[in-house]
Motif scaffolding. Structure first.
Motif, short mmCIF file in Angstrom:
data_model
loop_
_atom_site.label_atom_id
_atom_site.label_comp_id
_atom_site.label_asym_id
_atom_site.label_seq_id
_atom_site.Cartn_x
_atom_site.Cartn_y
_atom_site.Cartn_z
N ARG A 8 50.31 -23.46 5.34
CA ARG A 8 48.97 -24.63 5.30
C ARG A 8 48.44 -25.08 7.25
N GLN A 9 49.56 -25.66 7.30
CA GLN A 9 49.15 -26.83 8.09
C GLN A 9 49.50 -25.91 9.49
N THR A 10 50.54 -25.32 9.82
CA THR A 10 50.70 -25.38 11.25
C THR A 10 50.74 -23.28 11.22
N LEU A 11 50.90 -23.04 10.70
CA LEU A 11 50.92 -21.33 10.07
C LEU A 11 49.43 -20.58 10.51
N PHE A 12 48.70 -21.32 9.33
CA PHE A 12 46.78 -20.48 9.46
C PHE A 12 46.27 -21.27 10.42
N PRO A 13 46.35 -22.03 10.78
CA PRO A 13 45.70 -22.42 12.13
C PRO A 13 45.23 -21.52 13.31
N LEU A 14 46.31 -20.26 13.80
CA LEU A 14 46.71 -19.50 14.21
C LEU A 14 45.56 -18.52 14.40
N GLY A 15 45.26 -18.83 13.36
CA GLY A 15 43.95 -17.65 13.30
C GLY A 15 44.99 -16.75 12.16
N ASP A 16 42.93 -16.47 11.03
CA ASP A 16 43.17 -15.32 10.63
C ASP A 16 43.86 -13.87 10.78
N ASP A 17 43.41 -13.29 12.14
CA ASP A 17 43.38 -12.39 12.38
C ASP A 17 44.91 -11.89 12.63
N VAL A 18 45.78 -13.08 12.96
CA VAL A 18 46.92 -12.69 12.93
C VAL A 18 48.58 -12.72 12.78
N GLN A 19 48.82 -11.53 12.79
CA GLN A 19 48.65 -10.21 11.84
C GLN A 19 50.81 -10.95 11.96
N PHE A 20 51.68 -11.14 11.04
CA PHE A 20 52.50 -11.86 11.27
C PHE A 20 53.24 -10.29 10.02
N ILE A 21 54.82 -10.69 10.89
CA ILE A 21 56.09 -10.10 10.78
C ILE A 21 57.09 -10.97 9.73
N PRO A 22 57.17 -10.62 8.20
CA PRO A 22 57.83 -11.27 7.57
C PRO A 22 59.00 -11.06 6.86
N GLY A 23 60.86 -11.85 6.78
CA GLY A 23 61.52 -12.08 7.05
C GLY A 23 62.02 -10.42 5.68
N HIS A 24 61.25 -9.80 5.07
CA HIS A 24 61.92 -8.59 3.94
C HIS A 24 60.13 -8.23 3.41
N GLY A 25 59.85 -7.23 3.65
CA GLY A 25 58.38 -6.51 3.26
C GLY A 25 57.36 -6.37 4.18
N PRO A 26 56.74 -6.08 3.48
CA PRO A 26 55.30 -5.55 4.70
C PRO A 26 54.96 -6.64 5.45
N MET A 27 54.28 -6.27 6.24
CA MET A 27 53.64 -7.18 7.81
C MET A 27 52.20 -7.49 6.57
N SER A 28 51.55 -7.81 6.98
CA SER A 28 50.25 -8.96 6.35
C SER A 28 49.80 -9.28 7.31
N THR A 29 48.35 -10.69 7.40
CA THR A 29 47.69 -11.70 8.46
C THR A 29 47.31 -12.64 7.34
N PHE A 30 47.54 -13.72 8.50
CA PHE A 30 46.98 -14.90 7.73
C PHE A 30 45.64 -14.95 7.18
N GLY A 31 45.18 -14.29 7.70
CA GLY A 31 43.73 -14.55 6.93
C GLY A 31 44.01 -13.83 5.44
N VAL A 32 44.82 -13.03 5.78
CA VAL A 32 44.77 -11.96 4.26
C VAL A 32 45.32 -12.89 3.19
N GLU A 33 46.97 -13.89 3.50
CA GLU A 33 47.04 -14.03 2.45
C GLU A 33 46.63 -16.17 1.97
N ARG A 34 46.09 -16.11 3.18
CA ARG A 34 44.97 -17.06 2.93
C ARG A 34 43.83 -17.04 1.98
N LYS A 35 43.55 -16.26 1.85
CA LYS A 35 42.42 -15.31 1.03
C LYS A 35 42.86 -15.61 -0.20
N HIS A 36 44.03 -14.73 -0.59
CA HIS A 36 44.72 -13.96 -1.84
C HIS A 36 45.76 -14.11 -2.13
N ASN A 37 46.62 -14.91 -1.45
CA ASN A 37 47.83 -15.25 -1.61
C ASN A 37 48.12 -16.36 -2.53
#
Length: 216
Positions: free
Chosen positions: A176-205
């Motif tokens: 919440r305090q380190t990753l999400f402030p980078l921006g909703d449009d930032v894509q991320f590669i997780p350690g496992h599974g498909p990519m997503s964006t911080f914006g999608v996770e901030r809204k739906h995770n």
């Protein structure tokens, strides 16, 4: 900057090969195993591997680091020093999980909040994101709006915190305090599974959304 995700080990961990378009210099992030697959990708793209980067030291992310570093005579950078005990446990983890490619190592450089790592003309920013492990770091390329987050955050989920020195509240804070402030449009590669964006996770995770955390 270009990249290729290479799932490795029986845990299908997202090892990622990043490279500079101009110089063809590359870095491999979280080479947990399947060394020959990683080498095949390097050769396929005609790259010069210059360093190993680690988000954290669980065996499926770090197990083959020493093998790769020795093979290419390159440095290992990361994670943060708090993950030293996990590096020390790699031989034990190797027996427990039946890994054939795994060895302990000493990173050439520990990473901390505010550091940068470079290869070719590419510079990645380092963010300290503990919780899954105490020394977890994340790599971010602002120009591409792309982050490699290891096991901090996943599409629709978050990292486990039931391992030694994991901490759920700390993990949520990292997201919440380190990753999400980078921006909703930032894509991320997780350690496992498909990519997503911080914006999608901030809204739906269901673990860290604004609604769940009563923010926004």
């Amino acid at each position: 900057m270009q990249y290729q995700i290479i799932p490795v080990t029986r845990f299908q961990q997202n090892c990622t090969l990043f490279w500079c378009d101009i110089t063809k210099e590359a870095a491999v992030v979280d080479p947990g195993g399947n060394v020959e697959l990683i080498i095949e990708a390097i050769e396929q793209h005609g790259l010069t591997l210059t360093k190993v980067l680690l988000t954290h030291a669980h065996i499926d992310h770090a197990g083959a680091s020493q093998i790769i570093a020795s093979r290419f005579n390159i440095a290992i950078e990361g994670p943060s020093k708090e993950d030293q005990f996990w590096i020390d446990l790699i031989p034990e983890q190797k027996k427990q999980f039946g890994f054939s490619e795994a060895a302990s190592f000493s990173p050439d450089r520990w990473l901390n909040e505010g550091d940068t790592v470079c290869f070719g003309k590419i510079e990645l920013q380092v963010y300290f994101c503990p919780g899954h492990t105490p020394g977890h770091v994340v790599f971010y390329h602002p120009e591409s709006k792309l982050a490699q987050v290891g096991d901090v955050l996943f599409k629709g989920s978050i990292g486990r915190t039931d391992f030694p020195r994991g901490n759920h509240a700390t993990l949520i804070n990292s997201i919440r305090q380190t990753l999400f402030p980078l921006g909703d449009d930032v894509q991320f590669i997780p350690g496992h599974g498909p990519m997503s964006t911080f914006g999608v996770e901030r809204k739906h995770n269901p673990f860290v959304s604004d609604a769940v955390t009563k923010i926004g």
